[in-house]
Design a protein around this motif. Structure first.
Motif, PDB file in Angstrom:
ATOM      1  N   ALA A 284       1.275  -1.112  -0.413  1.00 55.30           N
ATOM      2  CA  ALA A 284       0.323   0.175  -0.310  1.00 55.30           C
ATOM      3  C   ALA A 284       1.238   1.659   0.001  1.00 55.30           C
ATOM      4  CB  ALA A 284      -0.498  -0.351   0.918  1.00 55.30           C
ATOM      5  N   LEU A 285       1.816   1.142   0.764  1.00 56.60           N
ATOM      6  CA  LEU A 285       2.820   2.119   0.678  1.00 56.60           C
ATOM      7  C   LEU A 285       3.730   2.890  -0.810  1.00 56.60           C
ATOM      8  CD1 LEU A 285       4.267   2.383   4.255  1.00 56.60           C
ATOM      9  CD2 LEU A 285       2.768   3.858   3.679  1.00 56.60           C
ATOM     10  N   ASN A 286       4.060   1.405  -1.362  1.00 53.48           N
ATOM     11  CA  ASN A 286       4.860   1.840  -1.830  1.00 53.48           C
ATOM     12  C   ASN A 286       4.177   1.416  -3.188  1.00 53.48           C
ATOM     13  OD1 ASN A 286       4.984  -0.976  -2.840  1.00 53.48           O
ATOM     14  ND2 ASN A 286       7.115  -0.883  -3.313  1.00 53.48           N
ATOM     15  N   THR A 287       3.171   1.323  -3.613  1.00 47.07           N
ATOM     16  CA  THR A 287       2.681   0.924  -5.257  1.00 47.07           C
ATOM     17  C   THR A 287       2.960   2.594  -5.975  1.00 47.07           C
ATOM     18  OG1 THR A 287       1.116  -0.662  -4.145  1.00 47.07           O
ATOM     19  CG2 THR A 287       0.345   1.121  -6.077  1.00 47.07           C
ATOM     20  N   PRO A 288       2.732   2.686  -5.635  1.00 48.70           N
ATOM     21  CA  PRO A 288       2.631   4.551  -6.689  1.00 48.70           C
ATOM     22  C   PRO A 288       3.727   4.943  -7.442  1.00 48.70           C
ATOM     23  CG  PRO A 288       1.645   5.490  -4.616  1.00 48.70           C
ATOM     24  CD  PRO A 288       1.382   3.541  -4.656  1.00 48.70           C
ATOM     25  N   PHE A 289       4.668   4.231  -6.250  1.00 45.69           N
ATOM     26  CA  PHE A 289       6.061   4.682  -6.850  1.00 45.69           C
ATOM     27  C   PHE A 289       6.357   3.441  -7.561  1.00 45.69           C
ATOM     28  CE2 PHE A 289       6.308   6.515  -2.533  1.00 45.69           C
ATOM     29  CZ  PHE A 289       6.639   7.563  -2.627  1.00 45.69           C
ATOM     30  N   ASP A 290       5.829   2.152  -7.551  1.00 42.19           N
ATOM     31  CA  ASP A 290       6.329   1.191  -8.768  1.00 42.19           C
ATOM     32  C   ASP A 290       5.579   1.541 -10.021  1.00 42.19           C
ATOM     33  OD1 ASP A 290       6.941  -1.623  -9.042  1.00 42.19           O
ATOM     34  OD2 ASP A 290       5.261  -2.319  -8.461  1.00 42.19           O
ATOM     35  N   VAL A 291       4.027   2.664  -9.857  1.00 39.61           N
ATOM     36  CA  VAL A 291       3.366   2.351 -11.001  1.00 39.61           C
ATOM     37  C   VAL A 291       4.552   3.600 -11.907  1.00 39.61           C
ATOM     38  CG1 VAL A 291       2.139   3.585 -12.678  1.00 39.61           C
ATOM     39  CG2 VAL A 291       1.278   2.420 -10.360  1.00 39.61           C
ATOM     40  N   VAL A 292       5.092   4.789 -10.956  1.00 36.73           N
ATOM     41  CA  VAL A 292       6.288   5.058 -11.695  1.00 36.73           C
ATOM     42  C   VAL A 292       7.468   4.567 -12.197  1.00 36.73           C
ATOM     43  CG1 VAL A 292       7.710   7.343 -11.027  1.00 36.73           C
ATOM     44  CG2 VAL A 292       5.003   7.000 -10.835  1.00 36.73           C
ATOM     45  N   LYS A 293       7.716   3.376 -11.811  1.00 33.28           N
ATOM     46  CA  LYS A 293       9.350   2.717 -11.440  1.00 33.28           C
ATOM     47  C   LYS A 293       8.766   1.940 -13.065  1.00 33.28           C
ATOM     48  CE  LYS A 293      10.153  -0.819 -10.693  1.00 33.28           C
ATOM     49  NZ  LYS A 293      10.536  -1.542 -11.989  1.00 33.28           N
TER      50      LYS A 293
END
Length: 290
Positions: free
Chosen positions: A218-227
């Motif tokens: 839940a914390l890192n999904t936005p960063f994963d999308v961008v990555k």
């Protein structure tokens, strides 16, 4: 990764931590890889071609064949050993560093979170090339048939350092996930009753790992999308935070959670599998190490 108030077990030599992490990582990837393919497809989908996890799975199988769900698995398999080994070994090693630095004999919530975040940053430097190759193979428009073709193309066009495209976004992704994962494992484990049997210990590890994996996701999904978008080759996305705001502005905040369902289905239970296998391996190695 001990409960609050418990004395931290004496760390094993690095080779045992590395081996345990490697075994845990490969076990998890063999079970959960198709969900990672679905996650990547949804994150790269800017036309809303996929209407959810099940729809994405069905479309891939129908249009590209079942084997497509495992395309690119060679990169994660090769990555999982050093990645997971580094994750757990770094977590244990940084834990020792921070306990000595702060002069405490037991882990606490703040140290568990700090240790996890630092382990995530350490892990990032190992995984970036593998992640880059995996993303390029999982993309629906991929023209590559295997790892070798991808690596050769990247080095030819961008040099060796091209293999580290997306390092900054990967750092954010792993720092957030590991901080949430290890920090919450500590907190949940401190609330659990002390296990009296091996089966109880396994269930506690599975529960803690699953909850930690879900929270970290839940914390890192936005960063994963961008990555994923940075590594897929788009020149539109370069740096993490500007890209986060760009996606939110152009596609809505919900777009930052594209692929969340298959990701959490993988990394929630996957986090449990990781912790159970890692802990079991470490317990085994402690018996033979004496």
């Amino acid at each position: 990764m001990s409960s609050a108030g418990e004395v931290t077990p004496k760390p094993l030599p690095f080779m045992y931590q590395f081996a345990s992490g490697a075994i845990a990582g490969v076990s998890e990837i063999l079970v959960m890889y198709p969900l990672d393919v679905v996650k990547t497809r949804q994150q790269l989908d800017m036309t809303n071609a996929y209407k959810g996890t099940i729809n994405c799975l069905k479309k891939i199988v129908k249009e590209e064949g079942f084997s497509r769900l495992y395309k690119g698995i060679s990169a994660p398999i090769l990555m999982e050993a050093p990645k997971r080994a580094t994750k757990f070994a770094a977590n244990d090693e940084w834990g020792k560093v921070y306990r000595n630095f702060f002069g405490v004999s037991t882990m606490n919530q703040s140290l568990a979170t700090l240790t996890g975040a630092t382990a995530g940053a350490t892990e990032s430097f190992v995984v970036v090339p593998f992640e880059l190759v995996k993303i390029k193979l999982q993309d629906k428009t991929s023209r590559f048939n295997g790892m070798g073709e991808v690596v050769k193309d990247i080095i030819k066009n961008n040099g060796v350092f091209g293999l580290y495209k997306g390092l900054e976004s990967t750092l954010w992704r792993h720092i957030m996930w590991n901080a949430g994962y290890f920090g919450l494992i500590f907190q949940v484990r401190s609330l659990m009753p002390k296990p009296k049997k091996a089966s109880e210990k396994t269930m506690i590890d599975l529960t803690c790992g699953t909850i930690g994996g879900t929270f970290g996701t839940a914390l890192n999904t936005p960063f994963d999308v961008v990555k994923s978008r940075i590594q897929a080759g788009s020149t539109k996305y370069i740096w993490t935070w500007p890209s986060l705001f760009m996606v939110a502005r152009e596609e809505g905040v919900a777009a930052l959670y594209k692929g969340f369902i298959p990701k959490v289905l993988r990394l929630g239970p996957g986090g449990g599998i990781l912790l159970v296998v890692f802990t079991a391996c470490m317990d085994f190695f402690r018996t033979i190490h004496g």
